[in-house]
Design a protein around this motif. Sequence first.
Motif, PDB file in Angstrom:
ATOM      1  N   LEU A 287      40.328  46.513  36.015  1.00 25.09           N
ATOM      2  CA  LEU A 287      41.781  46.649  36.064  1.00 25.09           C
ATOM      3  C   LEU A 287      42.267  47.847  35.268  1.00 25.09           C
ATOM      4  O   LEU A 287      43.427  48.247  35.399  1.00 25.09           O
ATOM      5  N   ILE A 288      41.413  48.392  34.419  1.00 29.26           N
ATOM      6  CA  ILE A 288      41.731  49.595  33.656  1.00 29.26           C
ATOM      7  C   ILE A 288      40.644  50.629  33.933  1.00 29.26           C
ATOM      8  O   ILE A 288      39.583  50.300  34.477  1.00 29.26           O
ATOM      9  N   SER A 289      40.921  51.865  33.569  1.00 22.30           N
ATOM     10  CA  SER A 289      39.943  52.929  33.822  1.00 22.30           C
ATOM     11  C   SER A 289      38.665  52.675  33.019  1.00 22.30           C
ATOM     12  O   SER A 289      38.713  52.357  31.837  1.00 22.30           O
ATOM     13  N   PHE A 290      37.529  52.824  33.689  1.00 26.54           N
ATOM     14  CA  PHE A 290      36.237  52.588  33.041  1.00 26.54           C
ATOM     15  C   PHE A 290      35.177  53.402  33.749  1.00 26.54           C
ATOM     16  O   PHE A 290      35.187  53.542  34.974  1.00 26.54           O
ATOM     17  N   SER A 291      34.250  53.960  32.950  1.00 28.64           N
ATOM     18  CA  SER A 291      33.114  54.705  33.475  1.00 28.64           C
ATOM     19  C   SER A 291      31.915  54.445  32.580  1.00 28.64           C
ATOM     20  O   SER A 291      32.012  53.743  31.570  1.00 28.64           O
ATOM     21  N   ALA A 292      30.795  55.015  32.979  1.00 31.31           N
ATOM     22  CA  ALA A 292      29.590  54.828  32.185  1.00 31.31           C
ATOM     23  C   ALA A 292      29.704  55.455  30.805  1.00 31.31           C
ATOM     24  O   ALA A 292      28.939  55.104  29.892  1.00 31.31           O
TER      25      ALA A 292
ATOM     26  N   VAL B  47      36.494  44.457  27.134  1.00 31.62           N
ATOM     27  CA  VAL B  47      37.913  44.313  27.486  1.00 31.62           C
ATOM     28  C   VAL B  47      38.069  44.206  29.004  1.00 31.62           C
ATOM     29  O   VAL B  47      38.867  43.398  29.508  1.00 31.62           O
ATOM     30  N   VAL B  48      37.308  45.003  29.743  1.00 32.62           N
ATOM     31  CA  VAL B  48      37.328  44.915  31.204  1.00 32.62           C
ATOM     32  C   VAL B  48      36.900  43.521  31.657  1.00 32.62           C
ATOM     33  O   VAL B  48      37.524  42.909  32.536  1.00 32.62           O
ATOM     34  N   GLY B  49      35.840  42.993  31.054  1.00 30.73           N
ATOM     35  CA  GLY B  49      35.390  41.648  31.404  1.00 30.73           C
ATOM     36  C   GLY B  49      36.426  40.591  31.076  1.00 30.73           C
ATOM     37  O   GLY B  49      36.634  39.644  31.845  1.00 30.73           O
ATOM     38  N   LEU B  50      37.103  40.742  29.941  1.00 25.33           N
ATOM     39  CA  LEU B  50      38.151  39.791  29.569  1.00 25.33           C
ATOM     40  C   LEU B  50      39.300  39.825  30.577  1.00 25.33           C
ATOM     41  O   LEU B  50      39.797  38.768  31.006  1.00 25.33           O
ATOM     42  N   LEU B  51      39.724  41.016  30.977  1.00 19.95           N
ATOM     43  CA  LEU B  51      40.817  41.124  31.945  1.00 19.95           C
ATOM     44  C   LEU B  51      40.422  40.538  33.297  1.00 19.95           C
ATOM     45  O   LEU B  51      41.230  39.870  33.954  1.00 19.95           O
ATOM     46  N   ASN B  52      39.173  40.755  33.708  1.00 19.69           N
ATOM     47  CA  ASN B  52      38.715  40.160  34.967  1.00 19.69           C
ATOM     48  C   ASN B  52      38.685  38.636  34.879  1.00 19.69           C
ATOM     49  O   ASN B  52      39.012  37.937  35.850  1.00 19.69           O
TER      50      ASN B  52
ATOM     51  N   VAL C 202      41.057  36.145  37.354  1.00 13.83           N
ATOM     52  CA  VAL C 202      40.596  35.086  38.243  1.00 13.83           C
ATOM     53  C   VAL C 202      41.081  33.728  37.753  1.00 13.83           C
ATOM     54  O   VAL C 202      41.380  32.833  38.566  1.00 13.83           O
ATOM     55  N   ALA C 203      41.218  33.552  36.439  1.00 15.70           N
ATOM     56  CA  ALA C 203      41.714  32.283  35.913  1.00 15.70           C
ATOM     57  C   ALA C 203      43.185  32.086  36.268  1.00 15.70           C
ATOM     58  O   ALA C 203      43.594  30.995  36.692  1.00 15.70           O
TER      59      ALA C 203
ATOM     60  N   GLY D 153      27.389  37.732  40.254  1.00 14.27           N
ATOM     61  CA  GLY D 153      27.561  39.121  39.863  1.00 14.27           C
ATOM     62  C   GLY D 153      28.989  39.574  39.690  1.00 14.27           C
ATOM     63  O   GLY D 153      29.248  40.785  39.646  1.00 14.27           O
ATOM     64  N   TYR D 154      29.939  38.654  39.583  1.00 16.78           N
ATOM     65  CA  TYR D 154      31.317  39.071  39.310  1.00 16.78           C
ATOM     66  C   TYR D 154      31.415  39.518  37.859  1.00 16.78           C
ATOM     67  O   TYR D 154      30.988  38.804  36.950  1.00 16.78           O
ATOM     68  N   PRO D 155      31.973  40.706  37.588  1.00 12.47           N
ATOM     69  CA  PRO D 155      31.958  41.253  36.220  1.00 12.47           C
ATOM     70  C   PRO D 155      33.002  40.618  35.315  1.00 12.47           C
ATOM     71  O   PRO D 155      33.994  41.231  34.945  1.00 12.47           O
TER      72      PRO D 155
END
Length: 397
Positions: free
Chosen positions: A76-81, A90-95, A99-100, A345-347
């Motif tokens: 949901l936010i910008s992310f790269s390697a 933080v990306v995992g928390l937002l995901n 879904v919750a 495999g959902y992040p």
Amino acid sequence: MASQETIRAVEPGRASSWVYDPKVRGLIYQILVVLLLVLAISWIVGNTIDNLRRANIASGFDFLNRRSGFDVAQSLISFSADSTFGRALVVGLLNTLLVAACGIVTATIIGFLVGIGRLSRNWLIAKICTVYVEIFRNIPPLLVIFFWYLGVLSVLPAVRESIELPFDSFLNNRGITIPKPLWGEGAWLLPVAMLLGIGMTWFVAGRAYQRQMATGQRFPVFWTGLALIVGLPLLAFIAAGFPLSFEPAVKGTFNIQGGFTIKPEFLSLYLALSFYTASFIAEIVRAGILGVSRGQTEAASALGLRPGPTLRLVIVPQALRIIIPPLTSQYLNLTKNSSLAVAIGYPDLVQIGQTTMNQTGQAIEVVAIWMIIYLGTSLSTSLFMNWFNAKMALVER
């Protein structure tokens, strides 16, 4: 002499009374339990530190500032390697929260409809709702996730044979692709107008309730709130010069270009958690409605109310006082069951945390982050639902 002998005779009894006093014994037991807990925690901490030292693993949270080196399929936010491990979590928390939240809303709607349907006088509707509840309540949530992921979404046609949906959308085994909204200048007015509409609706609802309690006259809160929440953002959209365009999705030979894709991992997890939790919510709703005295329905019928208004205005408001407390537990269960996303495999937070753990070796720190986040999320949900339950509670005079 007699007084001294009397004191000496009383002293043993006084001492024995302290020994057999329940309050004193309870205090002693509590002190012993606390001491044992302190000793156990100190032993665990010391043993963990020694094991980390033997394995040459540095403890601490400094790894959160290091480069992650992996990509995330949905963010949901910008992310790269090149982003940090902290940003990955933080990306995992937002995901997880996404879904919750979607699952809670959908499960609540389905649960209420199915719960009311189980009490329907229509034999077919009641039996269909009963079969739905009995099936989903007796299947583990992980199997429900696999059913949607492997049994429904994975058997959809490939990209080349995508199912064309309205509004230039496509459905295939890679998910649903819809036109991507592109916001222009002045788009910030829309969320501001929506928040303003929600605040004004809250104010109108409060004043309408006071008016109804004082005079008995009802105010059309629903339609007024709908006009405020929808109308104000619409006016802001027009005033800003329609700052919205769409990037269409174009089907190619091997892929779909453009648009926004909702991936099958999110869809399967979202649908599974929604349908699974809705079966439990349906039983809670049914029990809440049955918990309302039948005399309330008879009194409403005597006043000339039809079954629909009776259910909406008389039965459900009273049933909510029974429904809300167990409903909180189902919301918490849905949020915690989202950790099963790692199986497909959902992040989410657990999946990204597991990847972080494998690359850094900071297992204790990652597990501690999981525990703190899930504990904080559960407590926040409980606090909100307890506040809502207090607002819905029957005020005694």
